[in-house]
Motif scaffolding. Structure first.
Motif, PDB file in Angstrom:
ATOM      1  N   SER A 100      80.100 -12.261 -40.044  1.00 32.92           N
ATOM      2  CA  SER A 100      78.633 -11.921 -40.747  1.00 32.92           C
ATOM      3  C   SER A 100      77.479 -12.830 -40.812  1.00 32.92           C
ATOM      4  O   SER A 100      76.499 -12.185 -40.542  1.00 32.92           O
ATOM      5  CB  SER A 100      79.059 -11.391 -42.388  1.00 32.92           C
ATOM      6  N   LEU A 103      75.191 -12.142 -37.836  1.00 35.05           N
ATOM      7  CA  LEU A 103      74.488 -10.938 -37.825  1.00 35.05           C
ATOM      8  C   LEU A 103      73.175 -10.852 -37.742  1.00 35.05           C
ATOM      9  O   LEU A 103      72.554 -10.178 -36.828  1.00 35.05           O
ATOM     10  CB  LEU A 103      75.071  -9.677 -39.049  1.00 35.05           C
ATOM     11  N   PRO A 104      72.055 -11.748 -38.618  1.00 35.43           N
ATOM     12  CA  PRO A 104      70.823 -11.797 -38.337  1.00 35.43           C
ATOM     13  C   PRO A 104      70.139 -12.232 -37.026  1.00 35.43           C
ATOM     14  O   PRO A 104      69.616 -11.434 -36.382  1.00 35.43           O
ATOM     15  CB  PRO A 104      70.702 -12.652 -39.503  1.00 35.43           C
ATOM     16  N   ALA A 107      71.508  -9.634 -34.308  1.00 31.54           N
ATOM     17  CA  ALA A 107      70.735  -8.080 -34.493  1.00 31.54           C
ATOM     18  C   ALA A 107      69.483  -8.571 -34.042  1.00 31.54           C
ATOM     19  O   ALA A 107      68.547  -7.426 -33.822  1.00 31.54           O
ATOM     20  CB  ALA A 107      70.964  -7.663 -35.774  1.00 31.54           C
ATOM     21  N   ILE A 113      75.218  -3.808 -31.366  1.00 37.16           N
ATOM     22  CA  ILE A 113      76.101  -4.980 -32.056  1.00 37.16           C
ATOM     23  C   ILE A 113      77.680  -4.565 -31.566  1.00 37.16           C
ATOM     24  O   ILE A 113      78.085  -3.588 -31.880  1.00 37.16           O
ATOM     25  CB  ILE A 113      76.261  -5.101 -33.461  1.00 37.16           C
ATOM     26  N   ASP A 128      79.233  -5.081 -43.460  1.00 35.89           N
ATOM     27  CA  ASP A 128      78.000  -5.921 -42.809  1.00 35.89           C
ATOM     28  C   ASP A 128      77.291  -5.459 -41.636  1.00 35.89           C
ATOM     29  O   ASP A 128      76.007  -5.293 -41.833  1.00 35.89           O
ATOM     30  CB  ASP A 128      78.188  -7.417 -42.825  1.00 35.89           C
ATOM     31  N   ALA A 129      77.992  -5.139 -40.818  1.00 32.82           N
ATOM     32  CA  ALA A 129      77.531  -4.526 -39.297  1.00 32.82           C
ATOM     33  C   ALA A 129      76.983  -3.029 -39.696  1.00 32.82           C
ATOM     34  O   ALA A 129      75.794  -2.637 -39.201  1.00 32.82           O
ATOM     35  CB  ALA A 129      78.702  -4.489 -38.394  1.00 32.82           C
ATOM     36  N   CYS A 132      73.461  -3.659 -40.939  1.00 30.67           N
ATOM     37  CA  CYS A 132      72.423  -4.420 -40.300  1.00 30.67           C
ATOM     38  C   CYS A 132      71.274  -3.615 -39.549  1.00 30.67           C
ATOM     39  O   CYS A 132      70.169  -4.408 -39.185  1.00 30.67           O
ATOM     40  CB  CYS A 132      73.172  -5.534 -39.387  1.00 30.67           C
ATOM     41  N   LYS A 134      71.392  -1.981 -36.801  1.00 31.73           N
ATOM     42  CA  LYS A 134      71.819  -1.619 -35.267  1.00 31.73           C
ATOM     43  C   LYS A 134      72.900  -1.073 -35.215  1.00 31.73           C
ATOM     44  O   LYS A 134      73.798  -1.074 -35.834  1.00 31.73           O
ATOM     45  CB  LYS A 134      71.925  -3.151 -34.624  1.00 31.73           C
ATOM     46  N   SER A 161      75.686   3.302 -41.889  1.00 27.22           N
ATOM     47  CA  SER A 161      75.198   3.497 -40.436  1.00 27.22           C
ATOM     48  C   SER A 161      75.683   4.827 -40.238  1.00 27.22           C
ATOM     49  O   SER A 161      76.663   5.419 -40.442  1.00 27.22           O
ATOM     50  CB  SER A 161      75.866   2.383 -39.700  1.00 27.22           C
TER      51      SER A 161
END
Ligand code: PEP
Ligand code: MN
Length: 269
Positions: A100, A103-104, A107, A113, A128-129, A132, A134, A161
């Protein structure tokens, strides 16, 4: 569950990534090396696969290696290279995230991702994905049942998502003649159970470049929405997965063959 096929309105069955649509009539061809090795390597291979018909570029910056002593990837430097190559070629980029905290940065560069086979059970990373922002390419865990795989996708979806693409990449069986056993029956099965697009990775699924063309054709024939292939200009010198990587000339030939299969099943490339 959100992922269920009969959950009308949950998703439209298509996932858009930088202008490329997964789950439409047109198949998505993702190609590139296992890992980002250098700027020159990526520029060369990206131009070659684009010319051959690839719609997206792959390349790992953070690599999930089985051995802690194997090359672990160029990390942030690899992301910089991917950003430049995307700029130069216009190909959207998919690259893996291992945890995680990455990720920033990932992304910020990636159009999509990737969550790899070894992380499919990492529910914290999946969640977390999912927030994010994406789209996520979620590979099947090498020992995951279809139900466990769908639960993993559900973690991403439950986080908010709707942009998840599944990728069958082979499972562990008693067979050792191939690296994994490519479970192509997963493709029509996942299509029965979920509205998510499904692609196939015959490179990791077989571990042998000689088997990749036939299994790519089979993937398209059984209804996959695309394939992801490892392609390297010099497979014998690749830092990772050279045995399963195609040369650009062979990738070109595979795409030509896939056009014929695609047409037979009402798809285009
Ligand atoms: C990859 O696609 O780079 C990869 C490591 O594959 P998998 O997670 O399926 O082993
Ligand atoms: Mn690889």
């Amino acid at each position: 569950m959100i992922v269920d096929k009969n959950n009308e309105g949950a998703g439209c069955g298509q996932v858009e990534v930088g202008g490329v649509v997964f789950g439409g009539t047109r198949l998505v061809l993702i190609a590139g090396p296992c890992t980002v090795e250098s700027r020159e390597q990526m520029l060369e291979i990206a131009c070659a696969v684009k010319e051959a018909g690839a719609s997206m570029l792959r390349g790992g910056a953070f690599k999930p290696r089985s051995s802690p002593y194997a090359f672990q990837g160029l990390c942030e430097k690899g992301l910089e290279i991917l950003a430049e190559v995307r700029e130069r070629t216009g190909l959207p980029v998919v690259t893996e995230v291992l945890e995680s905290s990455q990720l920033p940065v990932v992304a910020a560069v990636a159009d999509m991702i990737q969550i790899g086979s070894r992380n499919m059970h990492n529910s914290v990373l999946l969640r977390d994905a999912g927030v994010c922002g994406k789209p996520v390419l979620l590979k099947r865990g090498m020992s995951a049942t279809i139900q466990e795989y769908l639960y993993a996708a559900e973690y991403v979806l439950a986080a908010g998502s709707r942009r998840v693409v599944l990728c069958e990449r082979g499972i562990r069986t008693f067979e050792t003649a191939t690296r994994f056993t490519l479970d192509l029956s997963a493709v029509p099965l996942l299509k029965e159970r979920t509205w998510l697009p499904v692609i196939v990775d015959p490179s990791h699924g077989t571990g042998k470049a000689s088997l990749v063309p036939a299994m790519s054709r089979a993937a398209v024939a059984c209804g996959a929405d695309g394939v992801m292939l490892e392609v390297h200009a010099h497979p014998d010198k690749a830092l990772c997965d050279g045995d399963q990587s195609e040369r650009p000339e062979m990738f070109y030939k595979i795409v030509k063959e896939l056009r014929l299969i695609a047409e037979a099943v009402g798809r285009t490339i």
